[in-house]
Write an enzyme that holds these catalytic residues in place. Structure first.
Site, short mmCIF file in Angstrom:
data_model
loop_
_atom_site.label_atom_id
_atom_site.label_comp_id
_atom_site.label_asym_id
_atom_site.label_seq_id
_atom_site.Cartn_x
_atom_site.Cartn_y
_atom_site.Cartn_z
N GLU A 1 -9.94 5.65 2.81
CA GLU A 1 -10.99 4.23 3.16
C GLU A 1 -9.81 3.27 3.34
O GLU A 1 -8.82 3.19 2.94
CB GLU A 1 -11.84 4.02 2.17
CG GLU A 1 -11.42 3.04 1.14
CD GLU A 1 -10.33 3.65 0.24
OE1 GLU A 1 -9.63 2.69 -0.09
OE2 GLU A 1 -10.32 4.81 0.21
N LYS B 1 0.89 -1.19 -0.03
CA LYS B 1 -0.22 -0.17 0.01
C LYS B 1 0.87 1.32 -0.07
O LYS B 1 0.49 2.06 -0.68
CB LYS B 1 -0.96 -0.07 1.23
CG LYS B 1 -2.06 -1.03 1.26
CD LYS B 1 -2.97 -0.92 -0.11
CE LYS B 1 -4.34 -2.01 0.05
NZ LYS B 1 -5.04 -1.55 -1.10
N SER C 1 1.61 -9.64 -1.19
CA SER C 1 1.28 -8.32 -1.01
C SER C 1 1.56 -7.57 0.51
O SER C 1 1.65 -6.59 0.54
CB SER C 1 -0.02 -8.02 -1.70
OG SER C 1 -1.13 -9.05 -0.68
#
Length: 404
Positions: free
Chosen positions: A117, A95, A385
């Protein structure tokens, strides 16, 4: 945020085939147009990209390794499995690649407040971090249910100065509710506020922008395969909720037709049960969260309440480019159940000493299915990830193990 089609109008550009667009209320459109203008102005700007590259190296810790999972490969037989170690990024997930890019746009726009969010909380944590780094106030919207199952990430966000707002009904609110709450905030605070969207979803320019900033994953991986093996992988596998890590992992392999692109989405209790979030398996085309894409709907046409053990995949939509890649058959998408993901979570931990995020465990589970059916000369890449620190207690509860 579910948008009424009769009150919106899509732009005529920035579609992926028939998917994407900018289906938003008039109150939000000026903010989106401003972001699009700055993104188009700076995405190829040498100074912008030099500043981003410096942050990716010295703040984030890139490049991330391409790791041969030798023990897992030996255990499964068949294809060689390589892990793209996005779990080794600063804060433990992919991220941060995106939030660093978007915070630099926010800085150039003169914004002083950041909102976001988050589902599993990793995007919220990455947003809180970059807001702290650049001295901006930060408000994070997170589903009320997700706040409970990801308490550690809530604390991490508050530790870095962010305010976390539970969205939706207590015990029910998930990523869909968080997205709606964030867009509602943006509509009334456009002058000083920048909304960092965490996945490759939403109205233009977000799907294209998130892809741009996450494409560093496949840019590195492609070169690493050529350097280490002298060849490209036979397949790239990534989990898909909204689809940011997957589109980042796919981006620089899209033109390599011999590389299969495979997404693993959340089947929950089973893709054939009501309790799943398998949008590309069970969804139909519709408009939601400002974009035209595949979406899960109830029989009456309303957005379906989804379920997955993984908060980051618990979403009833998917990025528009994934919808397009499915339709043109450039990418394949398969459902993975909670049981399969938890089994993969445990297997990688035991064999490689790497605890994966539950989201990433869906991609691992797909590799576990595929590898034994392939030749030992073939190669799979799994985009790992995120790391699983945030999920250990939840997995223990799922397995009935007391870790108090």
């Amino acid at each position: 945020m579910t948008v009424d089609n009769t009150k919106t109008q899509a732009t005529t550009q920035e579609y992926f085939g028939d998917y994407g667009g900018q289906y938003v209320p008039d109150a939000v459109k000026p903010a989106l147009d401003e972001v699009a203008d700055y993104f188009n102005r700076y995405q190829d700007d040498p100074d912008f990209n030099a500043e981003l590259a410096d942050l990716l190296k010295n703040y984030d810790g890139r490049e991330t390794p391409l790791y041969f999972a030798e023990a897992l490969t030996k255990h499964l037989g068949g294809a060689q499995i390589y892990l793209k170690r996005e779990d080794l990024n600063h804060l433990g997930a992919h991220k941060i690649n995106n939030t660093l890019g978007q915070i630099l746009l926010a800085k150039r726009m003169g914004k002083t407040r950041i909102i976001a969010e988050t589902g599993a909380g990793q995007h919220g944590v990455a947003t809180a971090a970059v807001a702290a780094r650049f001295g901006m106030s930060c408000d994070i919207y997170m589903g009320a249910k997700d706040c409970e199952r990801q308490k550690l990430n809530v604390f991490r966000m508050t530790l870095m100065g962010a305010t976390v707002h539970p969205a939706g009904q207590p015990g029910e609110g998930t990523l869909e509710d968080a997205v709606g709450a964030a867009f509602a905030d943006l509509a009334t605070h456009q002058d000083n506020t920048y909304y960092i969207v965490g996945s490759a979803v939403g109205p233009y320019p977000y799907p294209a922008m998130v892809k741009k900033f996450q494409s560093i994953i496949s840019k590195e991986a492609r070169q690493q395969f050529l350097d280490q093996l002298g060849r490209l992988p036979d397949a790239v596998i990534a989990c898909v909720g909204g689809g940011s890590n997957a589109i980042g992992a796919f981006a620089n392999f899209l033109n390599d037709q011999n590389v299969r692109l495979i997404g693993a989405e959340a089947a929950g209790k089973g893709a054939d049960t009501p309790q799943n979030a398998a949008t590309l398996t069970n969804g139909t085309v519709g408009v939601n969260d400002g974009m035209k894409s595949y979406v899960l709907k109830d029989p009456d046409g309303s957005i379906k309440r989804t379920y997955s053990i993984s908060a980051g995949l618990d979403y009833p939509g998917v990025g528009p480019e994934h919808s397009y890649l499915k339709d043109i058959k450039r990418a394949e998408y398969f459902p993975i159940t909670d049981d399969e993901a938890v089994n993969a979570f445990q297997l990688l931990s035991k064999l490689e000493g790497i605890i994966p995020a539950l989201e990433s465990s869906h991609a691992l589970a797909q590799a576990i299915k595929m590898a034994p059916k392939m030749g030992s000369d073939q190669v799979l890449m799994v985009n790992l990830s995120g790391r699983g620190d945030k999920d250990v207690r939840q997995v223990a509860d799922y397995l009935g193990i007391d870790v108090e």
